[in-house]
Motif scaffolding. Structure first.
Motif, PDB file in Angstrom:
ATOM      1  N   VAL A 276      19.423  31.254 -14.926  1.00 16.09           N
ATOM      2  CA  VAL A 276      19.564  31.075 -16.372  1.00 16.09           C
ATOM      3  C   VAL A 276      20.782  31.853 -16.869  1.00 16.09           C
ATOM      4  O   VAL A 276      21.555  31.362 -17.705  1.00 16.09           O
ATOM      5  CB  VAL A 276      18.270  31.533 -17.086  1.00 16.09           C
ATOM      6  N   TRP A 277      20.968  33.058 -16.367  1.00 10.96           N
ATOM      7  CA  TRP A 277      22.151  33.851 -16.751  1.00 10.96           C
ATOM      8  C   TRP A 277      23.433  33.094 -16.443  1.00 10.96           C
ATOM      9  O   TRP A 277      24.366  33.092 -17.258  1.00 10.96           O
ATOM     10  CB  TRP A 277      22.122  35.195 -16.021  1.00 10.96           C
ATOM     11  N   ARG A 278      23.498  32.448 -15.282  1.00  7.45           N
ATOM     12  CA  ARG A 278      24.720  31.719 -14.911  1.00  7.45           C
ATOM     13  C   ARG A 278      25.031  30.611 -15.904  1.00  7.45           C
ATOM     14  O   ARG A 278      26.184  30.388 -16.262  1.00  7.45           O
ATOM     15  CB  ARG A 278      24.580  31.131 -13.503  1.00  7.45           C
ATOM     16  N   HIS A 279      24.011  29.903 -16.355  1.00 10.18           N
ATOM     17  CA  HIS A 279      24.272  28.814 -17.299  1.00 10.18           C
ATOM     18  C   HIS A 279      24.718  29.352 -18.646  1.00 10.18           C
ATOM     19  O   HIS A 279      25.542  28.730 -19.323  1.00 10.18           O
ATOM     20  CB  HIS A 279      23.029  27.944 -17.469  1.00 10.18           C
ATOM     21  N   LEU A 280      24.195  30.506 -19.043  1.00  4.59           N
ATOM     22  CA  LEU A 280      24.646  31.124 -20.284  1.00  4.59           C
ATOM     23  C   LEU A 280      26.061  31.659 -20.146  1.00  4.59           C
ATOM     24  O   LEU A 280      26.883  31.543 -21.065  1.00  4.59           O
ATOM     25  CB  LEU A 280      23.704  32.264 -20.681  1.00  4.59           C
ATOM     26  N   ALA A 281      26.352  32.260 -18.993  1.00  2.95           N
ATOM     27  CA  ALA A 281      27.661  32.885 -18.794  1.00  2.95           C
ATOM     28  C   ALA A 281      28.753  31.865 -18.515  1.00  2.95           C
ATOM     29  O   ALA A 281      29.904  32.036 -18.935  1.00  2.95           O
ATOM     30  CB  ALA A 281      27.587  33.887 -17.640  1.00  2.95           C
ATOM     31  N   PHE A 282      28.415  30.782 -17.816  1.00  8.58           N
ATOM     32  CA  PHE A 282      29.402  29.771 -17.438  1.00  8.58           C
ATOM     33  C   PHE A 282      28.863  28.388 -17.785  1.00  8.58           C
ATOM     34  O   PHE A 282      28.524  27.600 -16.897  1.00  8.58           O
ATOM     35  CB  PHE A 282      29.715  29.862 -15.937  1.00  8.58           C
ATOM     36  N   PRO A 283      28.759  28.085 -19.076  1.00  2.00           N
ATOM     37  CA  PRO A 283      28.194  26.780 -19.471  1.00  2.00           C
ATOM     38  C   PRO A 283      29.064  25.645 -18.969  1.00  2.00           C
ATOM     39  O   PRO A 283      30.288  25.733 -18.950  1.00  2.00           O
ATOM     40  CB  PRO A 283      28.172  26.849 -21.001  1.00  2.00           C
ATOM     41  N   HIS A 284      28.419  24.580 -18.534  1.00  2.00           N
ATOM     42  CA  HIS A 284      29.145  23.417 -18.016  1.00  2.00           C
ATOM     43  C   HIS A 284      28.627  22.183 -18.735  1.00  2.00           C
ATOM     44  O   HIS A 284      27.634  21.586 -18.348  1.00  2.00           O
ATOM     45  CB  HIS A 284      28.942  23.277 -16.512  1.00  2.00           C
ATOM     46  N   GLU A 285      29.273  21.836 -19.793  1.00  2.00           N
ATOM     47  CA  GLU A 285      28.855  20.690 -20.591  1.00  2.00           C
ATOM     48  C   GLU A 285      29.745  19.471 -20.376  1.00  2.00           C
ATOM     49  O   GLU A 285      29.500  18.410 -20.922  1.00  2.00           O
ATOM     50  CB  GLU A 285      28.869  21.056 -22.085  1.00  2.00           C
ATOM     51  N   GLY A 286      30.827  19.623 -19.602  1.00  2.00           N
ATOM     52  CA  GLY A 286      31.731  18.494 -19.402  1.00  2.00           C
ATOM     53  C   GLY A 286      32.803  18.443 -20.472  1.00  2.00           C
ATOM     54  O   GLY A 286      32.674  19.004 -21.562  1.00  2.00           O
ATOM     55  N   LEU A 287      33.884  17.770 -20.188  1.00  2.00           N
ATOM     56  CA  LEU A 287      35.009  17.676 -21.118  1.00  2.00           C
ATOM     57  C   LEU A 287      35.053  16.285 -21.738  1.00  2.00           C
ATOM     58  O   LEU A 287      35.092  15.284 -21.021  1.00  2.00           O
ATOM     59  CB  LEU A 287      36.327  17.956 -20.372  1.00  2.00           C
ATOM     60  N   PRO A 288      35.043  16.188 -23.070  1.00  2.00           N
ATOM     61  CA  PRO A 288      35.061  14.875 -23.728  1.00  2.00           C
ATOM     62  C   PRO A 288      36.477  14.282 -23.720  1.00  2.00           C
ATOM     63  O   PRO A 288      37.153  14.236 -24.735  1.00  2.00           O
ATOM     64  CB  PRO A 288      34.568  15.199 -25.145  1.00  2.00           C
ATOM     65  N   LEU A 289      36.926  13.824 -22.555  1.00  2.00           N
ATOM     66  CA  LEU A 289      38.281  13.286 -22.415  1.00  2.00           C
ATOM     67  C   LEU A 289      38.227  11.794 -22.134  1.00  2.00           C
ATOM     68  O   LEU A 289      37.388  11.327 -21.362  1.00  2.00           O
ATOM     69  CB  LEU A 289      39.013  13.995 -21.266  1.00  2.00           C
ATOM     70  N   PRO A 290      39.138  11.015 -22.738  1.00  2.00           N
ATOM     71  CA  PRO A 290      39.213   9.585 -22.398  1.00  2.00           C
ATOM     72  C   PRO A 290      39.774   9.417 -20.995  1.00  2.00           C
ATOM     73  O   PRO A 290      40.711  10.105 -20.591  1.00  2.00           O
ATOM     74  CB  PRO A 290      40.160   9.029 -23.459  1.00  2.00           C
ATOM     75  N   VAL A 291      39.189   8.523 -20.222  1.00  2.00           N
ATOM     76  CA  VAL A 291      39.651   8.269 -18.863  1.00  2.00           C
ATOM     77  C   VAL A 291      39.602   6.774 -18.592  1.00  2.00           C
ATOM     78  O   VAL A 291      38.965   6.011 -19.317  1.00  2.00           O
ATOM     79  CB  VAL A 291      38.788   9.007 -17.825  1.00  2.00           C
ATOM     80  N   SER A 292      40.295   6.357 -17.564  1.00  2.00           N
ATOM     81  CA  SER A 292      40.232   4.968 -17.122  1.00  2.00           C
ATOM     82  C   SER A 292      39.795   4.941 -15.673  1.00  2.00           C
ATOM     83  O   SER A 292      39.937   5.924 -14.943  1.00  2.00           O
ATOM     84  CB  SER A 292      41.605   4.299 -17.274  1.00  2.00           C
ATOM     85  N   GLY A 293      39.265   3.825 -15.229  1.00  2.00           N
ATOM     86  CA  GLY A 293      38.801   3.738 -13.863  1.00  2.00           C
ATOM     87  C   GLY A 293      37.478   4.469 -13.689  1.00  2.00           C
ATOM     88  O   GLY A 293      36.688   4.591 -14.621  1.00  2.00           O
ATOM     89  N   ARG A 294      37.248   4.972 -12.490  1.00  2.00           N
ATOM     90  CA  ARG A 294      36.000   5.666 -12.175  1.00  2.00           C
ATOM     91  C   ARG A 294      35.929   6.998 -12.925  1.00  2.00           C
ATOM     92  O   ARG A 294      36.896   7.740 -12.995  1.00  2.00           O
ATOM     93  CB  ARG A 294      35.923   5.923 -10.676  1.00  2.00           C
ATOM     94  N   MET A 295      34.756   7.267 -13.497  1.00  2.00           N
ATOM     95  CA  MET A 295      34.578   8.512 -14.246  1.00  2.00           C
ATOM     96  C   MET A 295      34.596   9.692 -13.283  1.00  2.00           C
ATOM     97  O   MET A 295      33.794   9.759 -12.342  1.00  2.00           O
ATOM     98  CB  MET A 295      33.243   8.495 -14.991  1.00  2.00           C
ATOM     99  N   PRO A 296      35.518  10.639 -13.466  1.00  2.00           N
ATOM    100  CA  PRO A 296      35.558  11.808 -12.580  1.00  2.00           C
ATOM    101  C   PRO A 296      34.452  12.792 -12.914  1.00  2.00           C
ATOM    102  O   PRO A 296      33.883  12.765 -14.010  1.00  2.00           O
ATOM    103  CB  PRO A 296      36.934  12.416 -12.865  1.00  2.00           C
ATOM    104  N   ASP A 297      34.171  13.653 -11.956  1.00  2.00           N
ATOM    105  CA  ASP A 297      33.181  14.714 -12.201  1.00  2.00           C
ATOM    106  C   ASP A 297      33.698  15.653 -13.281  1.00  2.00           C
ATOM    107  O   ASP A 297      34.899  15.884 -13.409  1.00  2.00           O
ATOM    108  CB  ASP A 297      32.923  15.500 -10.915  1.00  2.00           C
ATOM    109  N   GLY A 298      32.774  16.211 -14.070  1.00  2.00           N
ATOM    110  CA  GLY A 298      33.155  17.185 -15.079  1.00  2.00           C
ATOM    111  C   GLY A 298      33.525  16.597 -16.414  1.00  2.00           C
ATOM    112  O   GLY A 298      33.891  17.316 -17.338  1.00  2.00           O
TER     113      GLY A 298
END
Length: 351
Positions: A276-298
């Protein structure tokens, strides 16, 4: 590595397992759901406190006797059974059979209400209690006096260092289809007890974001109003130094050793389950970026939609009370008042 064997006949009862710290949610029940296994495969933990019958109500226990056990506030009852119950994942058991007349449960499985319900398949000795009913973490609790430890062949599980631990993924706070994770409710409930004790009864400022959602509303409800007199911050491996030094450091508790990470400064520490500490310290919600083709991780996706909770976060009151009752600070009148308030109404908001 260790295997556990029947103390009477020597039959092996588990796969090879390695000891880790007892998870903070070990005795936390949750809703009306079937929960997963408490322990990861290949691991075991030991509960240092007594468990099982005989039980004595609080009214029959002297204050000095309870405090000698490390209990500093009233509880419903205390076990005077044997300490040191050993818990393993159900899939790591070997050579056991169910005891049919002890297979009662509340709803969907076994809850252990009648005592040990697993026997050694070779000699019939009662050796363990399997629990897999709804609301409970699935687990097999070995009876301490009925088993003995044997050294097993194979390499021991390596202890993960703090730097590596900080890079592992954290446990997300929200589960499908929108409920808060029971692991989060238990971890925050336990940390909240330590955080209140560290506050000395004064308002505390916590970091913005998810930490505010987890702790802020509860602290506002339980502590007096006014400008924050103390400041809490996430501190630990992989994080930059906090300047100025916080009054209270929210730090990870190592899942294997149970060790609490110690900061270099003199802030009071509040242990928090490492995932739980790791998720609070290093939240990973993804980046809301436009992309084309296959959706990349993150990248933040719109299919499936990001998980959002049904309601406000509510820490686990049972773990909160269990932890707070074992902190000497609860004897202070202001904190004892909070304990009694939650104990009398454990499901009232903000719990």
């Amino acid at each position: 590595m260790t295997v556990f064997a029947c103390a009477r006949c020597g039959a092996v009862l588990t796969a090879p397992v390695t000891q880790i710290a007892l998870p903070v949610h070990a005795h936390h029940t949750y809703g009306h759901d079937l929960l997963p296994a408490l322990m990861d495969p290949g691991t075991y933990a030991v509960d240092p406190e007594p468990s099982g019958p005989p039980w004595r109500p609080w009214s029959e226990i002297a204050v000095e006797e309870a405090e000698a056990r490390g209990i500093f506030a009233p509880v419903h009852a205390l076990s005077f059974g044997a300490p040191g119950a050993i818990v393993v994942a159900p899939g790591d058991t070997r050579g056991t059979v169910l005891i049919p007349e002890r297979c009662d449960g509340y709803c969907m499985g076994l809850d252990g209400r009648d005592g040990p319900n697993l026997a050694c398949a070779r000699c019939g000795q009662e050796v363990a209690t399997r629990i897999d009913d709804c609301s409970y973490w699935q687990a097999v609790w070995l009876v301490p006096h009925a088993v003995r430890r044997l050294i097993a062949d194979g390499p021991a599980r390596r202890t993960v260092d703090w730097e590596t631990l900080a890079q592992l993924p954290g446990t997300p706070p929200i589960e499908h289809p929108g409920g808060w994770s029971p692991r989060w409710e238990a971890a925050i409930g336990a940390a909240l007890a330590h955080l209140l004790a560290a506050s000395a009864g004064m308002p505390v400022a916590v970091p913005d974001g998810l930490a505010m959602g987890a702790f802020g509303r509860v602290l506002d409800a339980l502590l007096p109003p006014g400008p924050p007199a103390k400041r809490a911050a996430l501190v630990g491996p992989g994080l930059p130094a906090v300047d100025p030094v916080p009054d209270i450091a929210l730090v990870p508790r190592h899942p294997q050793t149970g060790e609490v990470w110690q900061p270099s400064h003199t802030a009071q520490t509040v242990p928090l389950a490492a995932d739980v500490w790791r998720h609070l310290a290093f939240p990973h919600e993804g980046l809301p970026l436009p992309v084309s083709g296959r959706m990349p991780d993150g990248v933040l996706r719109d299919e499936p939609l990001p998980r959002h909770p049904w309601g406000s976060f509510r820490p686990g009151s049972t773990v909160f009370l269990h932890t707070l009752a074992r902190l000497p600070a609860v004897r202070q009148p202001w904190l004892r008042k909070i304990y009694d308030q939650v104990n009398d109404h454990p499901y009232a908001r903000p719990f």
